[in-house]
Motif scaffolding. Structure first.
Motif, short mmCIF file in Angstrom:
data_model
loop_
_atom_site.label_atom_id
_atom_site.label_comp_id
_atom_site.label_asym_id
_atom_site.label_seq_id
_atom_site.Cartn_x
_atom_site.Cartn_y
_atom_site.Cartn_z
N PHE A 1 84.81 9.10 -9.97
CA PHE A 1 85.75 8.35 -10.77
C PHE A 1 85.35 8.42 -12.25
CE2 PHE A 1 82.39 5.62 -9.29
CZ PHE A 1 82.09 4.77 -10.33
N LEU A 2 86.34 8.30 -13.09
CA LEU A 2 86.17 8.37 -14.54
C LEU A 2 85.50 9.67 -14.97
CD1 LEU A 2 85.06 4.69 -15.30
CD2 LEU A 2 87.37 5.67 -15.38
N ARG A 3 85.56 10.69 -14.13
CA ARG A 3 85.10 12.06 -14.40
C ARG A 3 83.60 12.18 -14.62
NH1 ARG A 3 89.07 15.69 -15.38
NH2 ARG A 3 87.65 17.03 -16.53
N ARG A 4 82.87 11.06 -14.68
CA ARG A 4 81.43 11.13 -14.92
C ARG A 4 80.62 10.31 -13.93
NH1 ARG A 4 80.00 13.84 -19.30
NH2 ARG A 4 81.60 14.33 -20.86
N TRP A 5 81.28 9.57 -13.08
CA TRP A 5 80.58 8.73 -12.12
C TRP A 5 80.83 9.25 -10.71
CZ3 TRP A 5 77.56 4.50 -13.47
CH2 TRP A 5 77.65 4.07 -14.79
N THR A 6 79.79 9.20 -9.88
CA THR A 6 79.92 9.57 -8.47
C THR A 6 79.22 8.52 -7.62
OG1 THR A 6 79.95 11.93 -8.99
CG2 THR A 6 79.49 11.32 -6.72
N PHE A 7 79.95 7.97 -6.66
CA PHE A 7 79.40 6.99 -5.73
C PHE A 7 79.42 7.58 -4.33
CE2 PHE A 7 80.14 3.61 -2.60
CZ PHE A 7 78.99 2.85 -2.79
N THR A 8 78.31 7.52 -3.61
CA THR A 8 78.25 8.01 -2.24
C THR A 8 77.67 6.93 -1.35
OG1 THR A 8 76.05 8.99 -2.50
CG2 THR A 8 77.95 10.40 -2.98
N ALA A 9 78.10 6.94 -0.11
CA ALA A 9 77.59 5.98 0.87
C ALA A 9 77.67 6.61 2.25
CB ALA A 9 78.37 4.67 0.84
N ALA A 10 76.71 6.29 3.09
CA ALA A 10 76.72 6.75 4.47
C ALA A 10 76.10 5.67 5.34
CB ALA A 10 75.93 8.06 4.62
N GLY A 11 76.64 5.46 6.52
CA GLY A 11 76.12 4.41 7.38
C GLY A 11 76.44 4.63 8.83
N GLN A 12 75.74 3.87 9.67
CA GLN A 12 75.94 3.97 11.12
C GLN A 12 75.68 2.62 11.78
OE1 GLN A 12 74.35 7.28 13.90
NE2 GLN A 12 72.90 5.61 14.16
N TYR A 13 76.52 2.29 12.73
CA TYR A 13 76.30 1.15 13.62
C TYR A 13 76.16 1.70 15.03
CZ TYR A 13 77.04 -2.94 16.52
OH TYR A 13 76.90 -3.93 17.47
N LEU A 14 75.10 1.30 15.75
CA LEU A 14 74.79 1.92 17.04
C LEU A 14 74.39 0.85 18.05
CD1 LEU A 14 74.23 4.54 18.71
CD2 LEU A 14 71.89 4.44 17.83
N LYS A 15 74.88 1.01 19.27
CA LYS A 15 74.47 0.19 20.40
C LYS A 15 73.99 1.13 21.50
CE LYS A 15 74.10 -3.55 22.98
NZ LYS A 15 73.09 -4.61 22.68
N ALA A 16 72.70 1.05 21.83
CA ALA A 16 72.11 1.91 22.85
C ALA A 16 71.54 1.05 23.98
CB ALA A 16 71.01 2.79 22.26
N VAL A 17 71.84 1.44 25.23
CA VAL A 17 71.41 0.66 26.40
C VAL A 17 70.87 1.60 27.46
CG1 VAL A 17 72.13 -0.94 28.21
CG2 VAL A 17 73.15 -1.11 25.95
N GLN A 18 69.72 1.25 28.01
CA GLN A 18 69.13 2.02 29.10
C GLN A 18 69.73 1.58 30.44
OE1 GLN A 18 64.59 2.59 28.37
NE2 GLN A 18 65.15 0.65 27.41
N LYS A 19 70.08 2.55 31.27
CA LYS A 19 70.55 2.30 32.63
C LYS A 19 69.55 2.95 33.58
CE LYS A 19 74.35 0.33 31.21
NZ LYS A 19 74.59 -1.12 31.37
N SER A 20 68.69 2.12 34.19
CA SER A 20 67.57 2.66 34.95
C SER A 20 67.37 1.88 36.24
CB SER A 20 66.28 2.61 34.11
OG SER A 20 65.16 2.94 34.89
N PRO A 21 66.88 2.54 37.30
CA PRO A 21 66.51 1.80 38.51
C PRO A 21 65.27 0.94 38.33
CG PRO A 21 65.92 4.12 38.71
CD PRO A 21 66.73 4.00 37.47
N ASP A 22 64.54 1.15 37.24
CA ASP A 22 63.35 0.35 36.96
C ASP A 22 63.76 -0.94 36.25
OD1 ASP A 22 60.96 -0.76 36.03
OD2 ASP A 22 60.01 1.20 35.78
N PRO A 23 63.59 -2.09 36.88
CA PRO A 23 64.05 -3.35 36.27
C PRO A 23 63.27 -3.75 35.03
CG PRO A 23 62.75 -3.80 38.25
CD PRO A 23 62.95 -2.31 38.19
N THR A 24 62.12 -3.12 34.75
CA THR A 24 61.34 -3.52 33.58
C THR A 24 62.00 -3.10 32.27
OG1 THR A 24 60.00 -1.50 33.68
CG2 THR A 24 59.18 -3.44 34.88
N PHE A 25 62.93 -2.12 32.30
CA PHE A 25 63.64 -1.77 31.07
C PHE A 25 65.12 -1.51 31.28
CE2 PHE A 25 60.95 1.82 32.48
CZ PHE A 25 61.90 2.75 32.84
#
Length: 710
Positions: free
Chosen positions: A577-601
């Motif tokens: 913008f304004l020919r001299r300014w640059t704005f950048t952004a990057a992001g992530q939202y993540l939900k990770a779940v283990q599915k295991s026969p071991d009840p400890t995790f």
């Protein structure tokens, strides 16, 4: 139009396709093209010289051979390209420093280690299958990957397994090497940091022959390395040779040779304390500049990569590609882990040391036919091929011992070298061989729709000593793109593929054992938009399912136990913008779940997996000093669990950075200066946590570089 000495030489006209919505964006692109041409015109007299002989264009290209073209991508996948200034800033620092601003990238090791490693979309990339050289050879990841000879680094996420075979569904790091261009290049550079590191490099590119059919590109660097840990030092050296040779108007060959060596003193690791009533107490962060191990704890890895490729144009619409390559690496290291310390005073730490000597070898070859053709109103970009990859892990010996002395993690001593009282244990040869037959077709249906259809059949053989397992998997992939308008695209994809098995950590009973490959799946849909003046946005929602390789907390055996499901949203934004300014952004939202026969995790979040992470930056080019760029930024990450049982979590953090760049001409030569400061607030933080060990962040550092184009 001006020449390299800033003298007016005339004017140029640049013609773009019609029906483009954002004319201002085209104007900026025209200025960029003009400025890129300027550095190639030495003087007015040079314009009257002989015109360079043009080489025939490739009539068909593999998708992973293509650079970014105006933000347009013809596959339903997420692709981030790092090049130019970002690679120059990462000189002597490695690839992880260059791609740290890519959405979904998070650290997996201590800051400044001699062998960088990253997570993408919460998944740690496999060091022996997820890093590719020019879209083909999987390199051996035992050392920090240099960027001095790289034209660009592509972070590919999405439907990549279809093209690359056995690999993690999280992403591929594709390292594209430089080639000699029509203009001769001779560049010298120096770089260093506030810890005392210094080094130099050169880059030379030339074309030879009556029609300039042979191109040679040579890069080399040497550095006295300082990673911030007091009373330690090291060095690194690197050199590469890249070439391309047009034998006939239809046949060309290209190749690369790289050699990387590094010597560094490795920091000791701080282990998690035992859980109390199901909760792991979080250790305060020690001073990252104090050496917790000893000056004997030297890590001297080596890597050598060789690759050669031939392209033959069969017709105006078809070409044949054949490639073979080899990557060799070796490492000899001591892994120091300190546990059992007093969490308040840091005293009484029990020092466990593991040694390992290993050699790794990757062999890769492929043959592909790539073409374009029409069937009625459909346009096809078609690829069919076969590839073979061999990954060998050779153990030359490993051992463990516990030192008699104790360590204080807050006030450490220099530890004595270990003395092993037992003979080394040698693991049997581990060999992984996969052969894949594949095709994929990007079908254009009118001006707005594209459909990806593909299938890869892989036969994977895993051999450990006398034990062999074989897996045959047919992995489909399909996707769709829809151009709402030329600058707004919607896409969706689904893919399956084999993922290389994880390597058991030193804390496991079966340390350094490589698990068999397992099937992973990924779904993704997203949007890419650039129709608003100066604004470019991309975003996607993804779901990944992969095998859960964990160390059992009771048996301490590293093995697959169920699956992990990842669901997330990531986005990238760039706004000029304004020919001299640059704005950048990057992001992530993540939900990770283990599915295991071991009840400890079962049902818990995997270790070192952030729920949120992102970065922002702002740069300004003041009009009163042409060539000057001022920038500032921030990187943030949320808390992460210390193990797969969610028994504790390291806190999140935000780090601030700033930089100044200046490009000018001295005696007619382009000179670029760059100064960057990281962790401006000098924050103490845990950079990562995995396999029961904290990764330490580093104090404030200032990096500087200067590059001269002769």
């Amino acid at each position: 139009m001006r020449d390299a000495g800033n003298n007016v030489v005339g004017a140029i006209a640049i013609v773009f396709p019609r029906n483009i919505a954002d004319s201002d964006a085209l104007f900026r692109q025209a200025e960029k093209i003009r400025d890129e041409m300027r550095v190639k015109v030495a003087s007015v007299a040079a314009l009257s010289g002989p015109y360079p002989v043009s080489r025939p264009e490739k009539v068909a290209q593999s998708e992973y051979d293509k650079p970014e073209l105006g933000g347009q991508q013809s596959l339903p996948m997420t692709k981030a390209v790092t090049s130019g200034e970002k690679l120059e800033q990462a000189s002597q620092e490695g690839y992880s420093e260059a791609i740290k601003g890519v959405a979904g990238v998070s650290p997996a090791n201590s800051k400044g280690t001699a062998n960088d490693s990253v997570n993408i979309r919460g998944i740690k990339l496999n060091l022996f299958s997820n890093y590719r050289l020019n879209g083909g050879l999987p390199t051996v990841g035992v050392i920090t990957v240099p960027t001095e000879d790289k034209e660009r680094i592509e972070t590919l996420k999405g439907a990549n397994a279809l093209m690359f075979g056995v690999a993690s569904p999280a992403g591929i790091i594709n390292l594209v090497t430089k080639r000699a261009g029509d203009i001769d290049i001779t560049s010298l550079a120096m770089a260093g940091n506030s810890f005392g590191q210094y080094g130099g490099s050169f880059d030379i590119g030339r074309r030879f022959g009556t029609e300039r059919e042979l191109g040679i590109r040579v890069n080399a660097s040497w550095a006295n390395t300082e990673n911030g840990i007091r009373d330690t030092t090291g060095h690194s050296k690197f050199w590469s040779l890249g070439f391309d040779y047009r034998l006939t108007p239809r046949l060309s060959i290209s190749g690369d040779h790289e050699y990387v060596a590094r010597v560094a003193t490795e920091q000791g690791g701080v282990s998690l304390l035992p859980a109390v009533n199901g909760v792991v107490p979080i250790t305060p962060v020690p001073n990252p500049r104090n050496l917790l191990s000893g000056t004997w704890n030297v890590y001297p890895p080596h890597t050598k990569n060789d690759q050669i490729r031939a392209d033959y144009i069969l017709t105006d619409s078809w070409k044949l590609l054949a490639e073979t390559g080899r990557s060799d690496g070796d490492r000899s290291r001591f892994t120091t882990r300190i546990g059992g310390y007093n969490i308040v005073t840091g005293a009484g730490g029990i020092v466990n040391i593991s040694s390992a000597k290993q050699e790794y070898r990757n062999l890769f070859s492929r043959v592909e036919a790539i073409g374009r053709f029409n069937t009625f109103f459909l346009k096809h970009d078609f690829t069919v091929g076969v590839s073979k990859a061999i990954r060998d892990s050779i153990s030359l010996g490993q051992n463990t011992t516990t030192l008699a002395v104790r360590q204080n993690i807050f006030d450490p001593i220099v530890l004595p070298p270990p003395v092993f009282t037992r003979p080394d244990t040698v693991l049997p040869l581990q060999d992984s061989t996969d052969v894949g037959v594949y095709f994929y077709d990007t079908v254009s249906i009118g001006p707005k729709w594209k459909v990806l259809l593909g299938l890869r059949h892989t036969k994977d053989d895993e051999t450990t000593g006398g034990k062999q397992t074989s897996t045959s998997v047919s992995s489909p992939a399909y996707g769709i793109l829809y151009d709402v308008i030329p600058s707004l695209t919607l896409f969706a994809s689904y893919m399956e593929g084999l993922e290389a098995g994880g390597t058991a950590p030193t804390t496991a009973i079966n340390s350094n054992e490589i698990l068999p490959s397992a099937v992973s799946t990924q779904k993704e849909f997203g949007i890419r938009d650039s129709h608003i003046k100066g604004l470019s946005v991309s975003g996607s929602y993804f779901q990944i399912t992969r095998a859960n390789a964990v160390t059992d907390p009771v048996t301490r055996i590293f093995a697959n136990s169920g699956d992990i499901n990842y669901k997330g949203v990531e986005a990238t934004l760039s706004y000029e913008f304004l020919r001299r300014w640059t704005f950048t952004a990057a992001g992530q939202y993540l939900k990770a779940v283990q599915k295991s026969p071991d009840p400890t995790f079962d049902g818990f979040t995997p270790e070192n997996t952030p729920g949120k992470l992102g970065n922002v930056s702002l740069s300004y080019k003041p009009p009163w000093v042409p060539g000057l760029t001022i920038s500032a930024g921030a990187t943030g990450i949320s808390y992460r669990y210390v193990n797969n049982q969610e028994q504790g979590k390291i806190p999140g953090y935000t780090l601030y950075s700033a930089g100044v760049g200046y490009i000018t001409r001295v005696a007619g030569k382009r000179v670029a200066f760059q100064v960057n400061a990281d962790n401006l607030a000098n924050k103490r933080y845990w950079n990562s946590v995995q396999t029961g060990t904290y990764g330490i962040g580093m104090d404030r550092s200032i990096k500087f570089s200067v590059r001269v184009d002769l």
